[in-house]
Design a protein around this motif. Structure first.
Motif, short mmCIF file in Angstrom:
data_model
loop_
_atom_site.label_atom_id
_atom_site.label_comp_id
_atom_site.label_asym_id
_atom_site.label_seq_id
_atom_site.Cartn_x
_atom_site.Cartn_y
_atom_site.Cartn_z
N LYS A 81 42.91 -19.48 9.94
CA LYS A 81 43.08 -20.21 8.68
C LYS A 81 42.68 -19.36 7.47
O LYS A 81 42.75 -19.84 6.36
N ARG A 112 38.25 -27.26 8.21
CA ARG A 112 39.16 -28.16 7.49
C ARG A 112 39.12 -27.94 5.98
O ARG A 112 39.94 -28.47 5.25
N ASN A 113 38.16 -27.12 5.52
CA ASN A 113 38.02 -26.84 4.10
C ASN A 113 39.16 -25.94 3.61
O ASN A 113 39.45 -24.93 4.22
N LYS A 114 39.78 -26.30 2.52
CA LYS A 114 40.89 -25.51 1.99
C LYS A 114 40.43 -24.19 1.39
O LYS A 114 41.24 -23.30 1.18
N LYS A 115 39.14 -24.03 1.13
CA LYS A 115 38.62 -22.78 0.56
C LYS A 115 38.23 -21.77 1.65
O LYS A 115 37.49 -20.85 1.39
#
Length: 94
Positions: free
Chosen positions: A60, A32-35
């Protein structure tokens, strides 16, 4: 985080690198981390399907995996194999 290559992580964690040495921009343990894009994704064992987690991380944007077993299904992505991913995460963070 500055870019680091997988061989540097091999030296820190005593991992076995399967695949080519590439540069990563981040290290991530949560899909779920955008990085997660251009990151090394570390699989921490838990109550979830490892295959699905790897699939999700790669879709992702993760470009490499650090696990405690080799997954042939994902042979197109570099994998770092270690005995214990939690210990390796601690070594990397130091």
């Amino acid at each position: 985080m500055k870019k680091i290559n997988l061989l540097d992580i091999v030296n820190i964690t005593d991992a076995i690198l399967i695949g080519k040495n590439i540069y990563i921009e981040n290290i991530c343990i949560d899909t779920r981390n955008k990085k997660i894009v251009n990151s090394l994704f570390i699989i921490i064992r838990g109550n979830y399907n490892i295959d699905f987690l790897c699939y999700d991380a790669i879709n992702k944007g993760a470009v490499a995996l650090l696990l405690d077993l080799y997954l042939f299904k994902y042979s197109n992505i570099p994998q770092l194999i270690v005995k214990d991913t939690k210990i390796s995460l601690g070594k990397i963070s130091n």
